[in-house]
Motif scaffolding. Structure first.
Motif, mmCIF file in Angstrom:
data_model
loop_
_atom_site.group_PDB
_atom_site.id
_atom_site.type_symbol
_atom_site.label_atom_id
_atom_site.label_comp_id
_atom_site.label_asym_id
_atom_site.label_seq_id
_atom_site.Cartn_x
_atom_site.Cartn_y
_atom_site.Cartn_z
ATOM 1 N N VAL A 271 0.873 -1.105 0.015
ATOM 2 C CA VAL A 271 0.061 0.084 0.049
ATOM 3 C C VAL A 271 0.937 1.356 -0.203
ATOM 4 C CG1 VAL A 271 -1.803 1.462 1.332
ATOM 5 C CG2 VAL A 271 -1.957 -1.090 1.212
ATOM 6 N N ALA A 272 1.914 1.275 0.887
ATOM 7 C CA ALA A 272 2.816 2.402 0.999
ATOM 8 C C ALA A 272 3.463 2.539 -0.381
ATOM 9 C CB ALA A 272 3.907 2.174 2.220
ATOM 10 N N LEU A 273 4.013 1.485 -1.032
ATOM 11 C CA LEU A 273 4.617 1.610 -2.413
ATOM 12 C C LEU A 273 3.789 2.301 -3.248
ATOM 13 C CD1 LEU A 273 6.827 0.769 -4.468
ATOM 14 C CD2 LEU A 273 5.665 -1.486 -4.631
ATOM 15 N N LEU A 274 2.514 1.740 -3.627
ATOM 16 C CA LEU A 274 1.550 2.226 -4.324
ATOM 17 C C LEU A 274 1.193 3.620 -4.126
ATOM 18 C CD1 LEU A 274 -0.548 -1.107 -5.172
ATOM 19 C CD2 LEU A 274 1.001 -0.172 -6.501
ATOM 20 N N ALA A 275 1.046 4.181 -2.920
ATOM 21 C CA ALA A 275 0.482 5.515 -2.710
ATOM 22 C C ALA A 275 1.588 6.337 -3.190
ATOM 23 C CB ALA A 275 0.376 5.566 -1.318
ATOM 24 N N GLY A 276 2.918 6.003 -3.037
ATOM 25 C CA GLY A 276 4.189 6.479 -3.380
ATOM 26 C C GLY A 276 4.167 6.704 -5.009
ATOM 27 N N LEU A 277 3.582 5.949 -5.610
ATOM 28 C CA LEU A 277 3.450 5.876 -6.988
ATOM 29 C C LEU A 277 2.644 6.665 -7.793
ATOM 30 C CD1 LEU A 277 4.748 2.218 -7.786
ATOM 31 C CD2 LEU A 277 6.197 4.298 -8.251
ATOM 32 N N GLY A 278 1.606 7.010 -6.703
ATOM 33 C CA GLY A 278 0.589 7.993 -7.297
ATOM 34 C C GLY A 278 -0.744 7.164 -7.388
ATOM 35 N N CYS A 279 -0.644 5.762 -7.221
ATOM 36 C CA CYS A 279 -1.903 4.947 -6.933
ATOM 37 C C CYS A 279 -3.120 5.606 -6.166
ATOM 38 C CB CYS A 279 -1.601 3.689 -6.887
ATOM 39 S SG CYS A 279 -2.934 2.284 -7.427
ATOM 40 N N ARG A 280 -4.484 5.160 -6.542
ATOM 41 C CA ARG A 280 -5.364 5.407 -5.524
ATOM 42 C C ARG A 280 -5.723 3.998 -4.894
ATOM 43 N NH1 ARG A 280 -8.280 10.756 -8.027
ATOM 44 N NH2 ARG A 280 -6.597 11.904 -8.652
ATOM 45 N N PHE A 281 -7.008 4.083 -4.185
ATOM 46 C CA PHE A 281 -7.334 3.088 -3.377
ATOM 47 C C PHE A 281 -9.014 2.646 -3.424
ATOM 48 C CE2 PHE A 281 -3.098 4.154 -2.098
ATOM 49 C CZ PHE A 281 -2.248 2.946 -2.183
ATOM 50 N N ASP A 282 -9.150 1.263 -3.474
ATOM 51 C CA ASP A 282 -10.701 0.878 -3.615
ATOM 52 C C ASP A 282 -10.556 0.083 -2.181
ATOM 53 O OD1 ASP A 282 -13.117 -0.265 -3.628
ATOM 54 O OD2 ASP A 282 -12.148 -2.262 -4.617
ATOM 55 N N ALA A 283 -11.203 0.693 -1.103
ATOM 56 C CA ALA A 283 -11.294 0.184 0.233
ATOM 57 C C ALA A 283 -12.605 -0.413 0.572
ATOM 58 C CB ALA A 283 -10.740 1.067 1.243
ATOM 59 N N ALA A 284 -12.700 -1.336 1.214
ATOM 60 C CA ALA A 284 -14.151 -2.165 1.400
ATOM 61 C C ALA A 284 -14.557 -2.073 3.058
ATOM 62 C CB ALA A 284 -14.070 -3.541 1.038
ATOM 63 N N SER A 285 -13.679 -1.527 3.810
ATOM 64 C CA SER A 285 -13.983 -1.421 5.249
ATOM 65 C C SER A 285 -13.424 -0.526 5.822
ATOM 66 C CB SER A 285 -13.453 -2.769 5.785
ATOM 67 O OG SER A 285 -11.936 -2.964 5.710
ATOM 68 N N ARG A 286 -13.639 -0.169 7.183
ATOM 69 C CA ARG A 286 -12.837 0.822 7.910
ATOM 70 C C ARG A 286 -11.461 0.368 8.088
ATOM 71 N NH1 ARG A 286 -14.545 3.710 13.700
ATOM 72 N NH2 ARG A 286 -12.393 4.523 14.060
ATOM 73 N N ALA A 287 -11.016 -0.776 8.247
ATOM 74 C CA ALA A 287 -9.632 -1.333 8.631
ATOM 75 C C ALA A 287 -8.908 -0.968 7.266
ATOM 76 C CB ALA A 287 -9.788 -2.780 9.024
ATOM 77 N N GLU A 288 -9.316 -1.199 5.813
ATOM 78 C CA GLU A 288 -8.641 -1.001 4.892
ATOM 79 C C GLU A 288 -8.493 0.530 4.458
ATOM 80 O OE1 GLU A 288 -9.488 -4.792 1.960
ATOM 81 O OE2 GLU A 288 -10.475 -3.007 1.507
ATOM 82 N N ILE A 289 -9.616 1.306 5.146
ATOM 83 C CA ILE A 289 -9.368 2.797 4.659
ATOM 84 C C ILE A 289 -8.260 3.309 5.814
ATOM 85 C CG2 ILE A 289 -10.466 4.994 5.499
ATOM 86 C CD1 ILE A 289 -13.169 3.697 4.761
ATOM 87 N N GLU A 290 -8.280 2.775 7.074
ATOM 88 C CA GLU A 290 -7.312 3.271 8.042
ATOM 89 C C GLU A 290 -5.943 2.839 7.571
ATOM 90 O OE1 GLU A 290 -9.700 2.991 12.280
ATOM 91 O OE2 GLU A 290 -8.783 1.074 11.578
ATOM 92 N N LEU A 291 -5.821 1.728 6.948
ATOM 93 C CA LEU A 291 -4.656 1.029 6.382
ATOM 94 C C LEU A 291 -3.962 1.974 5.337
ATOM 95 C CD1 LEU A 291 -2.065 -0.916 5.933
ATOM 96 C CD2 LEU A 291 -3.963 -2.275 4.358
ATOM 97 N N CYS A 292 -4.724 2.402 4.471
ATOM 98 C CA CYS A 292 -4.182 3.285 3.399
ATOM 99 C C CYS A 292 -3.879 4.669 3.588
ATOM 100 C CB CYS A 292 -5.493 3.562 2.339
ATOM 101 S SG CYS A 292 -6.119 2.210 1.350
ATOM 102 N N LEU A 293 -4.740 5.410 4.563
ATOM 103 C CA LEU A 293 -4.356 6.616 5.160
ATOM 104 C C LEU A 293 -3.141 6.435 5.788
ATOM 105 C CD1 LEU A 293 -8.087 7.741 6.375
ATOM 106 C CD2 LEU A 293 -6.786 8.086 4.134
ATOM 107 N N ALA A 294 -2.759 5.529 6.906
ATOM 108 C CA ALA A 294 -1.704 5.321 7.513
ATOM 109 C C ALA A 294 -0.637 5.133 6.544
ATOM 110 C CB ALA A 294 -1.951 3.998 8.376
ATOM 111 N N GLN A 295 -0.657 4.444 5.453
ATOM 112 C CA GLN A 295 0.521 4.447 4.440
ATOM 113 C C GLN A 295 0.716 5.742 3.526
ATOM 114 O OE1 GLN A 295 2.629 1.962 5.117
ATOM 115 N NE2 GLN A 295 1.424 1.368 6.819
ATOM 116 N N GLY A 296 -0.136 6.343 3.658
ATOM 117 C CA GLY A 296 0.258 7.946 3.005
ATOM 118 C C GLY A 296 -0.801 8.290 1.840
#
Length: 390
Positions: A70-95
């Protein structure tokens, strides 16, 4: 458990999987372990981005939620499809920026919608009146896209029943969203997992385009089309290069929709599947009777510890052993648990070396997607997958 293999560096140029192969061969594992090559994840992302043009790629986090990925892809400009609060929190925590995370599950708790809204997410999926009402109460003014049911089109794993609304309900739901104070932005669908040829998308896109143009003709200003996932992984078979495949899909979209202001795609499997392999161990090789035509080969990993996608033998993983090159014979492949359904391949037996014995290492290839995320917390006491990102 997620680990970083920072002590293993370098990259052989002769093979995309050489770094994983080398790491697995030189490492002792005391439990089944998924090894992910982060360079291959980045390479797959860039290949899809090159074919999809200006489309926003939202990585489907459920495919593999390793924080390093997740952190790698965030750094490359990728966006994210999250299915739960936990996945949202993960994405935000990784930038990831909140505006780059969509809440793509059509089945959400009200308090999780409120959390996402307060965290800054603006884009939500829905497919029913009640879901729209929940979003309106907890994320007032939010942008929504409506997921539609589509007919099967030849994908290995059709996804046509659980999610989405019938196409004849789309316009009433879009109107209702506006009445609730939400902003109906667009439509989404899933063409089906493992849609092996880009041409297979055409019938689905025709179905969605009919709704899209009807909505716009009625004055509903749709400007977002989410084409979902379906981008395939090879699993030992022949596929078009990801860039070529994605470009062909984009061409089919453009033919039917013109220039969509905001085009989204949600690849998961195609981003990580071939970037991972599992190091596992043979626990037992046996025959049920003297005249049994097939051996049973039991591994220390099964359907409950990461290989859930062998359900119905839909995904056929490629298996390598240190004894490859020796005489082979058919075998039934099974997991270690005391559950009779923990059988991976029986209808189509697997050819493995006749010399295979308990204690032998096996490597399961192309399994970076939907393995660690499907592993149980420890059914029957067998450990879930360790994950090492190199």
């Amino acid at each position: 458990m997620y680990l970083n293999a920072t002590d293993f560096v370098g990259r052989a140029a002769f093979d995309r999987t050489a770094r994983m192969d080398g790491f697995v061969a030189s490492t002792a594992f005391d439990r089944p372990t998924l090894v992910i090559d982060s360079d291959l994840v980045a390479e797959n992302f860039r290949a899809l981005r090159a074919g999809l043009g200006n489309a926003a790629i939202h990585y489907a986090v459920k495919a593999n939620p390793a924080p390093q990925i997740v952190a790698l892809l965030a750094g490359l400009g990728c966006r994210f499809d999250a299915a739960s609060r936990a996945e949202i929190e993960l994405c935000l925590a990784q930038g990831a920026a909140p505006a780059h995370v969509s809440f793509g599950n059509t089945i959400k708790r009200e308090r999780d919608i409120a959390f996402a809204h307060e965290a800054g997410l603006t884009l939500f999926a829905a497919d029913a009146e009640e879901e729209l009402e929940k979003i309106a109460r907890n994320a007032p003014g939010a942008d929504i896209y409506l997921r539609l049911i589509v007919e099967p089109t030849g994908a290995d794993w059709p996804l046509t029943r659980k999610f989405g609304c019938a196409r004849d309900r789309a316009l009433p739901l879009l109107r209702y969203a506006a009445e609730l104070g939400l902003t109906p932005r667009g439509l989404s669908f899933h063409v089906g997992s493992q849609t092996r040829e880009a041409a297979m998308w055409a019938p689905t896109l025709d179905q969605i385009a009919a709704v899209w143009h009807a909505a716009r003709a009625e004055g509903i200003a749709l400007d977002l089309l989410n084409i979902g996932g379906g981008f395939p992984a090879a699993y030992g078979g022949a596929l078009a290069h990801p860039t070529s495949y994605a470009a062909d899909v984009l061409s089919l979209v453009t033919e039917r929709f013109g220039a969509v202001p905001h085009l989204m795609a949600e690849p998961g499997r195609a981003m990580v599947a071939d970037a991972g392999q599992i190091a596992a161990e043979v626990l037992l090789v046996s025959r049920k009777s003297d005249d049994d035509l097939h051996r049973w080969v039991y591994l220390d990993i099964g359907r409950f510890s990461g290989l859930a996608e062998t359900e119905g033998e839909m995904i056929r993983y490629q298996i390598a052993t240190a004894r490859d090159g020796e005489e082979t014979g058919p075998c039934i492949l099974a997991g270690p648990s005391c559950d009779s359904v923990d059988v991976l391949y029986e209808r189509r037996p697997v050819a493995l070396p006749l010399s295979l014995r308990a204690g032998d290492r096996v490597v399961i290839r192309d399994c970076g997607a939907y393995t660690s995320s499907y592993a149980s917390v420890g059914f029957n006491g067998f450990p879930p997958l360790d994950v090492v990102v190199i």
